[in-house]
Design a protein around this motif. Structure first.
Motif, short mmCIF file in Angstrom:
data_model
loop_
_atom_site.label_atom_id
_atom_site.label_comp_id
_atom_site.label_asym_id
_atom_site.label_seq_id
_atom_site.Cartn_x
_atom_site.Cartn_y
_atom_site.Cartn_z
N MET A 1 1.06 -1.01 -0.47
CA MET A 1 0.08 -0.43 -0.03
C MET A 1 1.12 1.24 -0.16
O MET A 1 0.47 2.19 -0.84
CB MET A 1 -0.51 -0.39 1.39
N TYR A 2 1.97 0.94 0.41
CA TYR A 2 2.68 2.37 1.14
C TYR A 2 3.38 2.99 -0.56
O TYR A 2 3.74 3.88 -0.97
CB TYR A 2 3.84 2.64 2.46
N PHE B 1 1.74 4.24 -2.64
CA PHE B 1 1.61 5.65 -2.57
C PHE B 1 2.67 6.39 -2.74
O PHE B 1 2.96 8.29 -3.05
CB PHE B 1 0.99 6.01 -0.82
N MET C 1 2.83 10.68 -4.04
CA MET C 1 3.23 11.49 -2.96
C MET C 1 4.54 12.37 -3.81
O MET C 1 4.42 14.41 -3.37
CB MET C 1 4.01 11.17 -1.75
N PHE D 1 -3.95 24.18 -1.16
CA PHE D 1 -3.28 23.60 -0.52
C PHE D 1 -3.21 23.24 1.28
O PHE D 1 -2.64 21.97 1.93
CB PHE D 1 -1.93 24.30 0.06
N ILE E 1 -4.12 15.23 2.85
CA ILE E 1 -2.86 13.68 2.91
C ILE E 1 -2.42 13.23 4.01
O ILE E 1 -1.78 11.85 4.24
CB ILE E 1 -1.74 14.58 1.67
N ALA F 1 -4.64 9.71 5.00
CA ALA F 1 -4.48 9.01 4.06
C ALA F 1 -3.57 7.88 4.01
O ALA F 1 -3.70 6.95 4.39
CB ALA F 1 -4.52 9.42 2.44
N LEU F 2 -2.05 9.20 4.46
CA LEU F 2 -1.11 8.29 4.97
C LEU F 2 -1.52 7.46 5.86
O LEU F 2 -0.82 6.87 6.28
CB LEU F 2 0.06 9.11 5.17
N SER G 1 -3.51 4.22 5.81
CA SER G 1 -2.52 3.57 5.29
C SER G 1 -1.77 2.44 6.43
O SER G 1 -1.66 0.91 5.73
CB SER G 1 -1.99 3.87 3.84
N GLU H 1 -3.69 0.42 8.37
CA GLU H 1 -4.15 -1.10 7.38
C GLU H 1 -2.91 -1.68 7.57
O GLU H 1 -3.03 -3.14 7.61
CB GLU H 1 -4.56 -0.44 6.16
N ARG H 2 -1.99 -1.36 7.30
CA ARG H 2 -0.66 -2.31 7.51
C ARG H 2 -0.21 -3.05 8.47
O ARG H 2 -0.09 -4.11 8.71
CB ARG H 2 0.79 -2.18 6.97
#
Lengths: 304, 215
Positions: A1-2, A5, A9, B191, B198, B201-202, B205, B208-209
């Motif tokens: 997943m990363y 990304f 980014m 911005f 953003i 979103a990071l 994820s 999730e991991r």
């Protein structure tokens, strides 16, 4: 997943770096209002140069009486929701009001058709600069900031900003009383700035149109609506349990807006206004449209 | 551009958008989990009632709901609030709650009911079976769509300006109408929204991991 990304980014960062750099690094010829002449702005967007911080779109050239006659249509931006000045009559879809009639008179003097399109407070200057209209006749207050952006005709009406509140509200009698109150108005209007200056503690609640501000006054979300008295007269018609409080606290000279450096068009428009004043058409249209809302003399105000 | 970013009004709009989104996210998670439980384990009447809630709020535009709510909650009607921000918080929570309900419900249903039967056979109570068997698996299914919903929520909060709440986009509109009349406030707002979405979103994820350990 990363992993998925990471490239995204990188892209975002790159875009961010490109877009912010010109803005932060000593703002270039980007702001036409503060910087040089508007003529320098189209040059800034030429393909040879990297894109500077985008500002307003300014389409080159100005309308002249001749160019409008060649086209056969005079396009005016007017309000569609201000009773007395520019109002779309719901029964027949005709645009009625003093502003709309002045546009029709100017078109007639030019021998062309008048086309009226809706210009709300916030999009009047963009409409002029993008040349989507030849003239903006839309309860448009003349002030120095706007004079830096566009040209104005001589004033044709002098309004004043007032306060509208419920009849049974006895707390609000002057602009100072607005401090600590919910005051509704429209975004992109001089009314907002005036309240901010004269009643800094007022809680401004800004709607896209005055119609929504009127609704908010009616259902109690606002204690008062503040804008030009002529606009408020239209709201009193809709909400009979409201009234004007105190005296007007500003002077708003309404002018006809047009693109910067429209010397010929401005002369033509000013001449039409003076002519209308001389032969009684000005007073006639005044009485027909706004006579019931104001006790001022129906004459053309002196040039400012 | 830097003068816009440091304008107190802009900062206020930014903070408002973050607070509004965070508040609505928390509230919608609570609403969604409760309604989803009723939707899975409730009786037939309660189940159809929750179905009406979900379909009603999912199938009308958010702006229409907010315009309606602002007038409905106003002093001369229900008299709940005159603050457009409170109306926006309420509206966003209920709207997003409908989506959270469906996400949580599908999470619960993704666990095979025979696992509960097996757990009961091993001597766990119904509550223990839910706590130790269903929940750990359901959370893993539910996190990615909830992450999407929370990002959508931040973006949906921009509609609050439509009822005159002073959020980030509304502040950009106000600043755009002031000298020097440039488009810059909207770029600043763009911005500013990214600085919220953003990292979100990071974070999703990453979460999730961490939850994927058993797969």
């Amino acid at each position: 997943m990363y992993k998925k990304f990471a490239p995204l980014m990188a892209l975002v960062m790159a875009v961010a770096a490109c877009s912010t750099a010109p803005g932060t690094g000593g703002s270039p010829a980007a702001s036409p209002g503060t910087g040089g002449s508007p003529a320098s702005s189209p040059a800034a967007s030429s393909p040879a140069e990297p894109a500077a911080t985008p500002t307003m779109v300014i389409v080159e050239g100005v309308s002249t009486p001749e160019s409008i006659q060649a086209e056969g249509t005079l396009t005016c931006g007017v309000k569609f929701d201000v009773v007395g000045f520019g109002f779309r009559n719901p029964t027949n879809n005709e645009i009625e009001g003093f502003d709309a009639d002045i546009c029709r008179e100017i078109a007639e003097e030019m021998g062309v058709e008048a086309l009226l399109i809706e210009a709300v407070s916030a999009n009047r200057i963009p409409f002029i600069n993008e040349r989507r209209v030849d003239l903006v006749i839309s309860t448009f207050t003349i002030n120095e900031e706007r004079r830096g952006q566009i040209d104005f005709s001589r004033p044709y009406y002098i309004a004043g900003q007032s306060i509208l509140a419920k009849v049974d509200n006895t707390e609000i009698n002057s602009v100072e009383d607005l401090n600590g109150k919910n005051v509704c108005s429209a975004t992109g209007s001089t009314s907002e700035t005036n309240v901010r200056e004269q009643a800094p503690e007022a809680n401004l609640v800004l709607f896209p149109t005055y119609t929504e501000a009127g609704q908010a006054l009616d259902d109690g979300r606002c204690d008062a609506v503040s804008t030009d008295d002529v606009i408020l007269f239209g709201l009193i018609d809709a909400y009979p349990d409201t009234e004007l409080k105190g005296e007007p606290f500003t002077t708003e000279e309404y002018g006809i807006g047009m693109k910067k450096d429209s010397t010929e068009l401005k002369m033509f428009v000013d001449d039409v206004l003076v002519e209308m004043d001389g032969d009684g058409r000005f007073a006639e249209l005044w009485n027909e449209n706004i006579g019931a809302y104001t006790d001022k003399e129906p004459v053309l105000p002196p040039e400012s | 551009m830097s003068d816009i970013l440091s304008d107190p009004l802009f900062v206020r709009g930014y903070v408002t958008t973050i607070a509004l989104s965070a508040g609505a996210l928390l509230a919608s998670l609570v609403i969604g989990t409760l309604v989803a439980s009723v939707r899975v384990w409730g009786g037939p009447f309660l189940r159809s009632l929750t179905g009406v809630y979900v379909e009603f709020f999912r199938n009308t535009p958010l702006l229409v709901q907010l315009l309606f709510l602002a007038v409905l909650l106003a002093p001369s009607n229900l008299g709940v609030t005159r603050d457009p921000l409170v109306a926006a918080l309420f509206g966003l929570s209920v709207y997003t709650g409908a989506y959270v309900t469906e996400v949580v419900r599908s999470g619960i249903l993704s666990v095979d009911p025979r696992q509960i039967e097996a757990a009961r056979t091993l001597g766990l109570s119904q509550a223990e079976a839910l706590r130790h068997v269903v929940l750990p698996q359901a959370i893993r299914t539910v996190i990615p769509p909830l992450g999407n919903l929370s990002i959508a929520l931040v973006k949906n909060s921009a509609i609050a300006g439509g009822i005159a709440a002073t959020d980030l986009l509304q502040v950009a509109r106000i600043l755009e109408a002031r000298p020097p009349f440039t488009f810059d406030p909207f770029i600043a707002a763009l911005f500013a929204y990214w600085t919220i979405t953003i990292p979100l979103a990071l974070a999703v994820s990453r979460l999730e991991r961490r939850l994927a350990f058993a797969r």
